[in-house]
Design an enzyme around this catalytic site. Structure first.
Site, short mmCIF file in Angstrom:
data_model
loop_
_atom_site.label_atom_id
_atom_site.label_comp_id
_atom_site.label_asym_id
_atom_site.label_seq_id
_atom_site.Cartn_x
_atom_site.Cartn_y
_atom_site.Cartn_z
N ARG A 19 0.99 -1.16 0.30
CA ARG A 19 0.24 0.08 -0.02
C ARG A 19 0.63 1.08 0.21
O ARG A 19 0.53 2.27 0.29
CB ARG A 19 -0.91 -0.27 1.02
CG ARG A 19 -2.33 -0.56 0.94
CD ARG A 19 -3.10 -0.68 0.26
NE ARG A 19 -3.79 -2.31 0.24
CZ ARG A 19 -3.40 -3.27 -0.42
NH1 ARG A 19 -2.05 -3.92 -1.08
NH2 ARG A 19 -4.33 -4.38 -0.58
N SER B 175 -10.34 1.86 3.33
CA SER B 175 -9.55 1.04 4.58
C SER B 175 -8.90 2.84 5.00
O SER B 175 -8.27 3.07 4.22
CB SER B 175 -8.48 0.12 4.13
OG SER B 175 -9.56 -0.96 3.74
N GLU C 88 -3.42 4.61 6.62
CA GLU C 88 -4.02 4.33 4.76
C GLU C 88 -4.69 5.46 3.65
O GLU C 88 -4.26 5.85 3.24
CB GLU C 88 -4.79 2.75 3.91
CG GLU C 88 -5.02 3.09 2.64
CD GLU C 88 -5.12 1.40 2.41
OE1 GLU C 88 -5.67 1.20 1.65
OE2 GLU C 88 -4.45 0.31 3.54
#
Length: 261
Positions: free
Chosen positions: A144, A186, A256
């Protein structure tokens, strides 16, 4: 096609439905835009009403899909849905995980988006910035996250054939477990060997509300907006989760979601 200005209301444009009305630069020419933050479709952004940042999006000049010499060239203004439809129609494998993963390719590449172990960089050959093409092995990327300077204008995928409808169904099913109300996806990255959702639940924050913002009852790692949620309420919940998880588990959980104050 020249650059232009577009007025965007982030309460309507961003997936979390929070933010000010701002004039945004629409980029149709490759160049140096180091003063600007690229926001794509604002799917993982939380923008303060008081921000002084300058924002930009890629224009139609970068919305394309081309096949050449066994490679797939995709402009970074192209949506994930458009690319998924193309790969299905042309029997191209490996990108089935884009099902119900919202956003433009630029944003998905920048954050190495994906689902569990499937992520964009697994299938990339190279990316194109203002300095030309950069091979994947010369890009610093991880779960990520990428360390890419500047704007990504195009992504080049290696082509393998054999689109899997079974995989598509599996990914769609996984996504159906996620909340359908306004959110930025998320909220936190999963720490190594654990899950952000489990940690949020373990410290008693699943379903907790501040104003119209909440960590979803359906999936604790989704910070959702039930209508008139504010930037301040969202940040309060994010900071509360970080503090409680640090205190109880000694884990520094990382966002995130990208926050522009």
């Amino acid at each position: 096609m020249q650059n232009s200005i577009r007025t965007i209301d982030f309460k309507k444009y961003s997936s979390i439905r929070i933010g000010p009305v701002l004039d945004v630069l629409v980029i149709n020419e490759i160049g140096d835009y180091s003063d600007y933050q690229i926001i794509g479709r604002a799917n993982n952004l939380l923008i303060s009403p008081n921000t002084t940042k300058k924002f930009a999006i890629l224009g139609d000049e970068f919305d394309y899909i081309k096949e050449e010499n066994g490679k797939l060239y995709v402009g970074c203004a192209t949506t994930s849905g458009k690319l998924l439809t193309y790969t299905r129609k042309n029997n191209i494998a490996n990108l089935e995980f884009l099902a119900k993963l919202p956003g433009n390719l630029g944003g998905l590449v920048k954050m190495n988006a994906g689902l569990k172990s499937w992520e964009v960089f697994n299938y990339i050959d190279s990316i194109k910035t203002k300095d030309g093409y950069i091979k994947k092995e010369d890009v610093n990327f991880s779960y990520r996250e990428t360390k890419i300077d500047g704007i990504v204008y195009e992504v080049v995928f290696n082509i393998e054939y054999g689109f899997s409808n079974d995989m598509l169904k599996e990914f769609t099913k996984m996504r159906d477990n996620q909340p359908s109300v306004a959110s930025a996806g998320s909220c936190f990255k999963n720490p190594k060997g654990d899950f952000a959702g489990r940690l949020i639940e373990a410290v008693g924050l699943k379903g907790i509300k501040k104003g119209d913002m909440s960590f979803s009852q359906l999936h604790a790692n989704f910070l959702v907006n039930y209508g008139s949620g504010t930037f301040e309420d969202a940040v309060y919940l994010i900071e509360t989760a970080k503090e409680k998880i640090k205190k109880e588990f000694d884990i520094d959980i990382e966002e995130e979601i990208i926050i522009y104050k």
